[in-house]
Design a protein around this motif. Structure first.
Motif, PDB file in Angstrom:
ATOM      1  N   HIS A  50      78.833   3.310 -14.214  1.00  0.00           N
ATOM      2  CA  HIS A  50      77.983   2.257 -14.630  1.00  0.00           C
ATOM      3  C   HIS A  50      76.892   1.202 -14.241  1.00  0.00           C
ATOM      4  CE1 HIS A  50      80.259   5.239 -17.270  1.00  0.00           C
ATOM      5  NE2 HIS A  50      78.853   5.638 -17.362  1.00  0.00           N
ATOM      6  N   ASP A  51      76.284   0.733 -13.670  1.00  0.00           N
ATOM      7  CA  ASP A  51      75.138  -0.300 -13.098  1.00  0.00           C
ATOM      8  C   ASP A  51      74.603  -0.891 -13.798  1.00  0.00           C
ATOM      9  OD1 ASP A  51      77.552  -1.216 -11.207  1.00  0.00           O
ATOM     10  OD2 ASP A  51      76.855   0.283 -10.089  1.00  0.00           O
ATOM     11  N   GLY A  52      74.073  -2.355 -14.312  1.00  0.00           N
ATOM     12  CA  GLY A  52      72.852  -2.530 -14.992  1.00  0.00           C
ATOM     13  C   GLY A  52      72.252  -3.134 -14.789  1.00  0.00           C
ATOM     14  N   GLN A  53      71.022  -3.592 -14.005  1.00  0.00           N
ATOM     15  CA  GLN A  53      70.115  -4.792 -13.729  1.00  0.00           C
ATOM     16  C   GLN A  53      70.266  -5.503 -14.961  1.00  0.00           C
ATOM     17  OE1 GLN A  53      70.054  -5.970 -10.256  1.00  0.00           O
ATOM     18  NE2 GLN A  53      71.329  -4.347 -10.002  1.00  0.00           N
ATOM     19  N   THR A  54      70.258  -6.869 -14.522  1.00  0.00           N
ATOM     20  CA  THR A  54      70.066  -7.435 -15.691  1.00  0.00           C
ATOM     21  C   THR A  54      69.329  -8.910 -15.379  1.00  0.00           C
ATOM     22  OG1 THR A  54      72.107  -8.792 -15.482  1.00  0.00           O
ATOM     23  CG2 THR A  54      72.112  -7.792 -16.800  1.00  0.00           C
ATOM     24  N   GLN A  55      68.397  -8.802 -14.848  1.00  0.00           N
ATOM     25  CA  GLN A  55      67.536 -10.078 -14.109  1.00  0.00           C
ATOM     26  C   GLN A  55      66.374 -10.497 -15.838  1.00  0.00           C
ATOM     27  OE1 GLN A  55      67.757  -7.871 -12.271  1.00  0.00           O
ATOM     28  NE2 GLN A  55      68.353  -7.924 -10.582  1.00  0.00           N
ATOM     29  N   ARG A  56      66.145  -9.088 -16.021  1.00  0.00           N
ATOM     30  CA  ARG A  56      65.289  -9.043 -17.134  1.00  0.00           C
ATOM     31  C   ARG A  56      66.129  -7.997 -18.227  1.00  0.00           C
ATOM     32  NH1 ARG A  56      62.261  -4.755 -17.393  1.00  0.00           N
ATOM     33  NH2 ARG A  56      62.422  -3.356 -15.329  1.00  0.00           N
ATOM     34  N   ASN A  57      65.698  -9.014 -19.572  1.00  0.00           N
ATOM     35  CA  ASN A  57      66.209  -8.158 -20.881  1.00  0.00           C
ATOM     36  C   ASN A  57      68.090  -7.944 -21.295  1.00  0.00           C
ATOM     37  OD1 ASN A  57      65.229  -5.875 -19.188  1.00  0.00           O
ATOM     38  ND2 ASN A  57      66.059  -4.673 -20.885  1.00  0.00           N
ATOM     39  N   PRO A  58      68.375  -8.872 -20.504  1.00  0.00           N
ATOM     40  CA  PRO A  58      70.268  -8.302 -19.727  1.00  0.00           C
ATOM     41  C   PRO A  58      70.863  -8.025 -21.204  1.00  0.00           C
ATOM     42  CG  PRO A  58      69.612 -11.359 -20.345  1.00  0.00           C
ATOM     43  CD  PRO A  58      68.203 -10.413 -20.623  1.00  0.00           C
ATOM     44  N   ARG A  59      70.599  -8.377 -22.544  1.00  0.00           N
ATOM     45  CA  ARG A  59      70.964  -8.135 -23.469  1.00  0.00           C
ATOM     46  C   ARG A  59      70.914  -6.847 -23.929  1.00  0.00           C
ATOM     47  NH1 ARG A  59      71.287 -12.518 -28.205  1.00  0.00           N
ATOM     48  NH2 ARG A  59      71.908 -14.661 -26.922  1.00  0.00           N
ATOM     49  N   ASP A  60      70.088  -5.955 -24.098  1.00  0.00           N
ATOM     50  CA  ASP A  60      69.486  -5.238 -24.211  1.00  0.00           C
ATOM     51  C   ASP A  60      70.177  -4.074 -22.972  1.00  0.00           C
ATOM     52  OD1 ASP A  60      67.925  -4.886 -25.681  1.00  0.00           O
ATOM     53  OD2 ASP A  60      66.393  -5.631 -24.682  1.00  0.00           O
ATOM     54  N   VAL A  61      70.351  -4.267 -21.467  1.00  0.00           N
ATOM     55  CA  VAL A  61      70.908  -3.423 -20.571  1.00  0.00           C
ATOM     56  C   VAL A  61      72.523  -3.614 -21.125  1.00  0.00           C
ATOM     57  CG1 VAL A  61      71.449  -3.933 -18.006  1.00  0.00           C
ATOM     58  CG2 VAL A  61      68.810  -4.412 -19.008  1.00  0.00           C
ATOM     59  N   ALA A  62      72.959  -4.640 -21.201  1.00  0.00           N
ATOM     60  CA  ALA A  62      74.326  -4.409 -21.330  1.00  0.00           C
ATOM     61  C   ALA A  62      74.613  -3.051 -22.546  1.00  0.00           C
ATOM     62  CB  ALA A  62      74.682  -6.262 -21.484  1.00  0.00           C
ATOM     63  N   ARG A  63      73.985  -3.923 -23.619  1.00  0.00           N
ATOM     64  CA  ARG A  63      74.094  -3.075 -24.681  1.00  0.00           C
ATOM     65  C   ARG A  63      73.963  -1.081 -24.406  1.00  0.00           C
ATOM     66  NH1 ARG A  63      71.451  -6.385 -28.963  1.00  0.00           N
ATOM     67  NH2 ARG A  63      69.955  -6.041 -27.887  1.00  0.00           N
ATOM     68  N   ALA A  64      73.104  -0.833 -23.511  1.00  0.00           N
ATOM     69  CA  ALA A  64      72.679   0.311 -23.044  1.00  0.00           C
ATOM     70  C   ALA A  64      74.120   0.756 -22.186  1.00  0.00           C
ATOM     71  CB  ALA A  64      71.851   0.403 -21.991  1.00  0.00           C
ATOM     72  N   ILE A  65      74.333  -0.412 -20.924  1.00  0.00           N
ATOM     73  CA  ILE A  65      75.348   0.095 -20.291  1.00  0.00           C
ATOM     74  C   ILE A  65      76.626   0.464 -20.873  1.00  0.00           C
ATOM     75  CG2 ILE A  65      76.955  -0.629 -17.863  1.00  0.00           C
ATOM     76  CD1 ILE A  65      74.099   0.308 -17.392  1.00  0.00           C
ATOM     77  N   THR A  66      77.105   0.508 -21.754  1.00  0.00           N
ATOM     78  CA  THR A  66      78.784  -0.162 -22.977  1.00  0.00           C
ATOM     79  C   THR A  66      78.851   1.025 -23.670  1.00  0.00           C
ATOM     80  OG1 THR A  66      78.612  -2.683 -23.237  1.00  0.00           O
ATOM     81  CG2 THR A  66      79.536  -1.396 -24.965  1.00  0.00           C
ATOM     82  N   ALA A  67      76.655   1.516 -24.262  1.00  0.00           N
ATOM     83  CA  ALA A  67      77.030   2.281 -24.999  1.00  0.00           C
ATOM     84  C   ALA A  67      77.423   3.788 -23.542  1.00  0.00           C
ATOM     85  CB  ALA A  67      75.573   3.010 -25.750  1.00  0.00           C
ATOM     86  N   MET A  68      76.632   3.749 -22.600  1.00  0.00           N
ATOM     87  CA  MET A  68      77.630   5.136 -22.033  1.00  0.00           C
ATOM     88  C   MET A  68      78.520   4.911 -21.497  1.00  0.00           C
ATOM     89  SD  MET A  68      74.032   3.861 -19.096  1.00  0.00           S
ATOM     90  CE  MET A  68      72.062   3.977 -19.862  1.00  0.00           C
TER      91      MET A  68
END
Length: 472
Positions: free
Chosen positions: A385-403
């Motif tokens: 599970h990869d998420g690009q975190t140049q913007r809204n990094p906390r939201d991306v981290a939460r989404a990747i963790t949930a998945m």
């Protein structure tokens, strides 16, 4: 570092011209500031550097390609980084059909060199990745089901140990160090040269893409496709000559990969698996093996120049491995894809999920290639599970963790023991968690004993490295 100066080892420190370039990790989300960096062109300089680090109380970490997701090959304020870029030659001996690669060799250059003689080893996707870090933590790629892991091609290696000595390690010589290096190498020494067995490349490679984007917002249909493919790869008719992925992103869903054989065999074994899915398009392209390496890398050039700036990315990643003996069922995958759609809707176009087929019928990853500290050979899928975190990094981290958590929860309900994939290293794990998920309890205990023997002062260290055996 007076010790380095005394031994005429050039080094780079904060404030020097090349420091910022050489201290920036591949994952720019991670912040690292190593104390000292050296870029040696002689093995003796590496030996001096390790001895000097011992005397000065620094930790040491090697860097081949510098692609540690957690930035461990870039270090921290108490770390001396040994960058192997100038010790990177690759040679092939046609008489023995062996390759000899130095520690800083990149996968792309290795592929070009061996390919000129119609040879190859199993390795991963990215040409700029270093052979050492890649193979010493397993090394998986599209040919691994056919040839085994990258680490399985290592016949012997030369290692600079914590005392600064250069020793040979193989199944017959310093076999305990050889075992430890093949799975947890950054905790035990610096591999400066590899002896590798090679494979003869196949005459033809078929690249295939089944575009299933029409289902990318339908959890039930995606689950149907997944379990159908899963049943296919575990059927008797499936072979070892497939490298396959299932990939999902915003408005994208596809089954793709490479088949190392004849098109008639591909049509017979693969097409029936997806006949019910009605893909929007089916792309089948015949390629040479060399062309397939570039294609796998997203059409990037294979040749890597020593001092060319490396590509950087800002990302958050997690992985989990689905065991072969208890694959996930349709209901579990449907729940997972629902979670992906819900979490992904909050970070559109900022995530990619890849299921990499490691196991299935005939997979050579499961074969006994000798003693390695790798516990996860009996894996069916690697889920990344990869998420690009140049913007809204906390939201991306939460989404990747949930998945990832949703998938991991289903795996936990099926089996007591499962693993995560160490090349996709997760800095959120504690040392104890990382040992359990990457090495397993049995290997961890054995590695601690070997660590105490070969590195009693713990000079090769990072936040998740193997520690010394606890005295009772």
């Amino acid at each position: 570092m007076s010790c380095l100066q005394k031994n005429r080892v050039e080094f780079i420190a904060q404030g020097d011209a090349k420091y910022n370039e050489l201290s920036t990790p591949y994952n720019t989300r991670i912040r690292t500031r190593p104390r000292i960096i050296i870029t040696p062109n002689r093995v003796s300089d590496i030996q001096y550097a390790v001895v000097c680090a011992q005397r000065e109380g620094f930790k040491v970490q090697p860097r081949a390609g510098g692609h540690s997701y957690a930035g461990y090959s870039t270090g921290d304020a108490n770390t001396l980084i040994i960058d192997l870029r100038y010790i990177s030659n690759v040679e092939y001996d046609p008489r023995s059909r062996k390759a000899f690669a130095f520690g800083g060799a990149r996968l792309g250059n290795l592929g070009l060199k061996l390919g000129a003689d119609g040879k190859a080893i199993s390795h991963g996707d990215c040409p700029g990745v270093g052979l050492a870090g890649h193979s010493l933590h397993g090394g998986f790629g599209y040919t691994s089901r056919m040839w085994g892991l990258s680490t399985d091609h290592i016949l012997s290696m030369k290692v600079v140990t914590a005392t600064g000595d250069l020793v040979s390690a193989s199944p017959k010589l310093n076999s305990d160090l050889f075992y430890a290096m093949k799975g947890a190498g950054d905790s035990f020494g610096i591999a400066v040269e590899f002896e590798l067995k090679t494979r003869t490349v196949p005459d033809k490679v078929l690249r295939f893409i089944f575009d299933l984007a029409r289902y990318s917002r339908d959890a039930k249909r995606m689950a149907d496709v997944f379990v159908n493919v899963q049943a296919c790869v575990q059927s008797r008719s499936f072979g070892d000559n497939y490298g396959l992925t299932i990939r999902l992103a915003t408005d994208a869903f596809r089954v793709a990969g490479y088949f190392y054989g004849k098109e008639a065999d591909f049509q017979r074994t693969m097409l029936p698996c997806l006949s019910k899915a009605a893909p929007v398009t089916i792309t089948i392209e015949e390629q040479s093996f060399s062309r397939s390496l570039s294609s796998i890398a997203g059409d990037a050039p294979l040749r890597r120049f020593i001092d060319a700036p490396g590509a950087k990315s800002n990302f958050y990643a997690k992985s989990v491995m689905i065991p072969e003996q208890r694959p996930l069922n349709k209901a579990q995958m449907q729940d997972y894809f629902r979670t992906v759609l819900e979490a992904g809707a909050r970070v559109p176009n900022q995530f990619v999920i890849t299921f990499r087929l490691m196991g299935g019928t005939g997979s050579h990853v499961k074969k006994d290639y000798g003693d390695t500290s790798i516990p996860w050979r009996d894996t069916l899928w690697i889920a990344q599970h990869d998420g690009q975190t140049q913007r809204n990094p906390r939201d991306v981290a939460r989404a990747i963790t949930a998945m990832n958590d949703q998938l991991e929860g289903s795996i936990q309900r099926n089996v007591a023991t499962y693993f995560m994939f160490p090349p996709f290293i997760d800095p959120d794990l504690t040392r104890e968690e990382s040992h359990k998920m990457y090495l397993g309890d049995e290997h961890s205990r054995r590695l601690q004993r070997i660590k105490t023997k070969w590195d009693p002062t713990n000079v090769f260290s990072n936040p998740q490295s193997v520690q010394l055996e606890r005295r009772r």
